[in-house]
Scaffold this motif. Structure first.
Motif, short mmCIF file in Angstrom:
data_model
loop_
_atom_site.label_atom_id
_atom_site.label_comp_id
_atom_site.label_asym_id
_atom_site.label_seq_id
_atom_site.Cartn_x
_atom_site.Cartn_y
_atom_site.Cartn_z
N GLN A 66 -32.62 10.41 -18.27
CA GLN A 66 -32.33 11.17 -19.48
C GLN A 66 -31.83 12.54 -19.09
N ASN A 67 -30.71 12.96 -19.64
CA ASN A 67 -30.23 14.33 -19.48
C ASN A 67 -30.78 15.13 -20.65
N ILE A 68 -31.58 16.12 -20.34
CA ILE A 68 -32.28 16.86 -21.38
C ILE A 68 -31.92 18.34 -21.33
N CYS A 69 -32.24 19.01 -22.40
CA CYS A 69 -32.07 20.45 -22.47
C CYS A 69 -33.43 21.08 -22.25
N LEU A 70 -33.56 21.83 -21.18
CA LEU A 70 -34.79 22.56 -20.92
C LEU A 70 -34.42 24.03 -20.84
N TYR A 71 -34.93 24.80 -21.80
CA TYR A 71 -34.60 26.21 -21.92
C TYR A 71 -35.83 27.05 -21.61
N MET A 101 -49.15 -1.83 -14.10
CA MET A 101 -47.88 -1.73 -13.40
C MET A 101 -47.56 -0.24 -13.24
N ALA A 102 -47.50 0.21 -12.00
CA ALA A 102 -47.20 1.61 -11.71
C ALA A 102 -45.71 1.87 -11.93
N TYR A 103 -45.38 3.10 -12.27
CA TYR A 103 -44.00 3.54 -12.35
C TYR A 103 -43.91 4.92 -11.73
N ASP A 104 -42.71 5.33 -11.37
CA ASP A 104 -42.48 6.63 -10.77
C ASP A 104 -41.75 7.53 -11.75
N VAL A 105 -41.99 8.82 -11.61
CA VAL A 105 -41.32 9.83 -12.42
C VAL A 105 -40.66 10.82 -11.47
N GLU A 106 -39.40 11.12 -11.73
CA GLU A 106 -38.66 12.08 -10.92
C GLU A 106 -38.06 13.13 -11.85
N TRP A 107 -37.88 14.34 -11.31
CA TRP A 107 -37.33 15.45 -12.08
C TRP A 107 -36.24 16.14 -11.27
N SER A 108 -35.14 16.44 -11.94
CA SER A 108 -34.10 17.25 -11.32
C SER A 108 -33.80 18.43 -12.24
N GLY A 109 -33.68 19.60 -11.68
CA GLY A 109 -33.34 20.80 -12.44
C GLY A 109 -31.87 20.88 -12.79
N GLN A 110 -31.12 19.81 -12.56
CA GLN A 110 -29.71 19.73 -12.93
C GLN A 110 -29.51 18.47 -13.76
N SER A 111 -28.64 18.55 -14.75
CA SER A 111 -28.35 17.37 -15.56
C SER A 111 -27.41 16.45 -14.80
N GLY A 112 -27.34 15.20 -15.25
CA GLY A 112 -26.43 14.24 -14.66
C GLY A 112 -26.90 13.63 -13.35
N GLN A 113 -28.16 13.79 -13.02
CA GLN A 113 -28.67 13.27 -11.76
C GLN A 113 -29.35 11.91 -11.98
N SER A 114 -29.18 11.00 -11.03
CA SER A 114 -29.83 9.68 -11.12
C SER A 114 -31.09 9.62 -10.26
N ALA A 132 -29.72 26.49 -18.95
CA ALA A 132 -29.49 26.55 -20.40
C ALA A 132 -29.41 28.00 -20.86
N THR A 133 -28.44 28.28 -21.72
CA THR A 133 -28.27 29.62 -22.27
C THR A 133 -28.70 29.69 -23.73
N HIS A 134 -29.02 28.55 -24.31
CA HIS A 134 -29.47 28.47 -25.71
C HIS A 134 -30.60 27.47 -25.78
N CYS A 137 -29.37 24.09 -26.35
CA CYS A 137 -28.15 23.80 -25.59
C CYS A 137 -26.94 23.66 -26.50
N ASN A 138 -26.91 24.47 -27.60
CA ASN A 138 -25.76 24.47 -28.51
C ASN A 138 -24.57 25.19 -27.93
N SER A 139 -24.82 26.13 -27.04
CA SER A 139 -23.74 26.82 -26.34
C SER A 139 -24.09 26.78 -24.86
N GLY A 140 -23.09 26.91 -24.01
CA GLY A 140 -23.35 26.74 -22.58
C GLY A 140 -23.45 25.27 -22.24
N PRO A 141 -24.19 24.92 -21.19
CA PRO A 141 -24.29 23.51 -20.81
C PRO A 141 -25.02 22.70 -21.88
N SER A 142 -24.60 21.46 -22.09
CA SER A 142 -25.22 20.61 -23.12
C SER A 142 -26.55 20.03 -22.66
#
Length: 175
Positions: A66-71, A101-114, A132-134, A137-142
């Protein structure tokens, strides 16, 4: 009810609950507001369903991003991420009666990462910086970060067929 991001799997279909988007945003705001004298705030938006579809290859990892907005309104845009699951000891696991059933969680501080940095239950990943500048994410990166959920082939291949569900809680704090 604690803030939560719900992860459910139904007969090979897994998704993140859309209602949890608001709950995660509240978790971040509550965590920051509880710090005395802190005016810093964070907001997480754009969380949506993650649908794994029907999983036919149980030997291979199944990965969704998921590509998310974190401000973060801190001077540097810094934040930390702490995740916990609903398994024993806050483990990231899905349950189907007594079957887990175990699952893994990963985090990237950049969007578009797999892929990203693997998160461990109840261990904060610090030193993240939001682009993020808003707050929505209405302005700047989405989008400004990537949340990755991974069902490992080793877990899928040994999990009995059935309906699995669990809870993933994300707490975001300004730094």
């Amino acid at each position: 009810m604690p803030p939560a991001q719900i992860l459910r799997a139904y007969r090979g279909r897994a998704f993140l609950s859309p209602a949890a988007h608001v709950l995660c945003a509240l978790a971040a705001a509550l965590l920051v507001q509880s710090a005395p004298g802190s005016a810093q705030k964070v907001r997480i938006t754009n969380l949506s369903d993650v649908d794994f579809g029907t999983i036919t290859n149980l030997q291979a990892d199944s990965r969704r991003t998921q590509n998310i907005c974190l401000y973060s309104n801190g001077a540097t845009g810094g934040y930390s991420v702490l995740a916990s699951g609903s398994g024993a000891g806050s483990a990231f696991s899905l349950a189907n009666g007594p079957s887990l059933m175990a699952y893994d969680v990963e985090w990237s501080g950049q969007s578009g990462q797999s892929s990203g940095t693997a998160l461990s239950p109840n261990v904060a990943l610090t030193g993240q910086t939001s682009s993020a500048t808003h707050q929505f994410c209405n302005s700047g990166p989405s989008a400004s970060a990537s949340l990755v959920v991974v069902l490992r082939g080793s877990e899928l291949s040994r999990a009995p067929q059935g309906n699995y569900s669990g809870t993933l809680t994300l707490l975001i704090a300004a730094e």
